[in-house]
Design an enzyme around this catalytic site. Structure first.
Site, PDB file in Angstrom:
ATOM      1  N   GLY A 163     -23.447 -32.785   5.546  1.00 20.88           N
ATOM      2  CA  GLY A 163     -23.505 -33.116   4.132  1.00 20.88           C
ATOM      3  C   GLY A 163     -22.727 -32.144   3.261  1.00 20.88           C
ATOM      4  N   CYS A 164     -23.340 -31.743   2.153  1.00 20.67           N
ATOM      5  CA  CYS A 164     -22.664 -30.890   1.178  1.00 20.67           C
ATOM      6  C   CYS A 164     -22.301 -29.518   1.744  1.00 20.67           C
ATOM      7  CB  CYS A 164     -23.543 -30.724  -0.054  1.00 20.67           C
ATOM      8  SG  CYS A 164     -23.806 -32.266  -0.964  1.00 20.67           S
ATOM      9  N   GLY A 165     -22.940 -29.112   2.819  1.00 15.74           N
ATOM     10  CA  GLY A 165     -22.613 -27.822   3.433  1.00 15.74           C
ATOM     11  C   GLY A 165     -21.451 -27.898   4.400  1.00 15.74           C
TER      12      GLY A 165
END
Length: 371
Positions: A163-165
């Site tokens: 995801g966002c990481g």
């Protein structure tokens, strides 16, 4: 929700020695390329669209609509025109669009990075491909290698689900692997088409919040051992225990349904200072020496939490705010957009900087660089 009683004991540190030998050759960021889909929409258009679709199903919709103004987002880029999202689509149909559009954007971003970095196809020895918003087997890096004319012996590392990481994590993995590939560049590509996961029959607040910030885009980074850009010095990965309910996907018949907690900003405020302090201790540097912060623009409240918890000014996060305003949250690709803008606007002064991103797991990724 059970929170992290053994957090600091659970930290996983991925460390490249940076102590006294600054003459040692380090992986560097040679160039970055970015790409977005054709359809640019102003936030007010999307707000009106959501209001018209959800008004008959959500009694308190008018109380939720200010989320769109408070998000700081002004413009977002989507893979399809707005009317496409009003009609029902199967997971199979949306995923087929993902494979087509994601590959095109990945190619555009990669070619831009190669041009800017003066990197030829024969110079690339590995492709790291990061995404969380679509599924393909073989993964899209296989077709990307062919489109770019790379060697058929190019090594591949597809990464899904961070995801966002994912952008920061991909850069961390590239940093580690670059030492084993002298004379070759690593191409990191992050592409996310968040809009294709929109669930028109999900009337939850999470879906409305997600619809107010998420967008589509791709970024490509070239990492090499003999470049002139920011030097990557180390990384620090943390998995929070008992936290899978904070952020992620639920697989439903119509595709990927977003799941995230309203507590993310408070989690940042509570735990990030200790995580950064722990990372700096492992890296052997003083936290006060970090001059630059390149962070994932997960949302306005998350950026405010970064600023407040780390005691840094919003001006130090100006590139992250600008990307959020102009593009929205493109998941893993966003932080690489921020890094591109940071490099364009910040003169190199041999100062420490850190990249920070949060993702499903719940997890945190930190990358130390010097620029």
């Amino acid at each position: 929700m059970v929170f992290f009683n053994t957090l600091l004991n659970s930290v996983v540190v991925l460390k490249i020695p940076i102590g006294g030998d600054y003459n040692m050759v380090k992986p560097t960021i040679q160039a970055i390329g970015t790409a977005v889909p054709h359809y640019a929409l102003e936030q007010k258009e999307i707000k009106e669209f959501v209001a018209s679709m959800f008004r008959s199903h959500v009694d308190h919709i008018d109380k939720l609509l200010p989320i769109f103004e408070n998000s700081c987002v002004k413009v977002r880029y989507l893979s399809r025109p707005l009317e496409w999202y009003a009609a029902p689509h199967s997971f199979s149909e949306a995923n087929q669009i993902f494979k087509e559009v994601a590959l095109d954007l990945a190619e555009k971003a990669a070619l831009q990075a190669m041009l800017r970095g003066n990197i030829k196809p024969m110079d690339i020895g590995m492709v790291i491909f990061v995404t969380s918003t679509g599924i393909a087997t073989p993964t899209l890096d296989a077709k990307l290698i062919e489109r770019l004319g790379l060697s058929p012996h190019t090594r591949r590392l597809p990464i899904w689900g961070l995801g966002c990481g994912g952008g920061a994590a991909g850069l961390a993995r590239a940093n580690e692997l670059a030492y084993s590939m002298p004379g070759k560049s690593i191409l990191l590509v992050a592409v996310e088409l968040c809009s294709l996961t929109f669930q028109r029959n999900d009337f939850s607040k999470s879906n409305i919040v997600g619809t107010s910030i998420f967008a589509d885009g791709a970024a490509a980074v070239l990492i090499t051992m003999d470049g002139e850009g920011p030097a990557i010095l180390g990384n620090h990965s943390t998995l929070f225990p008992n936290s899978e309910d904070i952020m992620g996907w639920e697989l439903v018949e119509t595709g990927l349904k977003v799941r995230f907690s309203r507590d993310i900003p408070s989690i940042v405020r509570r735990y990030l200072p200790d995580l950064l302090r722990e990372a700096c201790g492992k890296w052997g540097i003083e936290q006060e020496k970090i001059a630059h912060y390149v962070v994932h623009p997960g949302g306005a409240k998350v950026l405010d939490a970064y600023s407040g918890s780390l005691n840094i000014s919003k001006d130090q996060l100006s590139q992250a705010y600008k990307i959020l305003i102009d593009y929205g949250n493109m998941s893993s690709a966003s932080i690489l957009f921020v890094l591109e803008k940071f490099m364009a606007e910040t003169p190199a002064k041999d100062e420490y900087g850190i990249m920070l991103a949060l993702g499903p797991g719940f997890s945190a990724e930190q990358v130390l660089f010097k620029w």
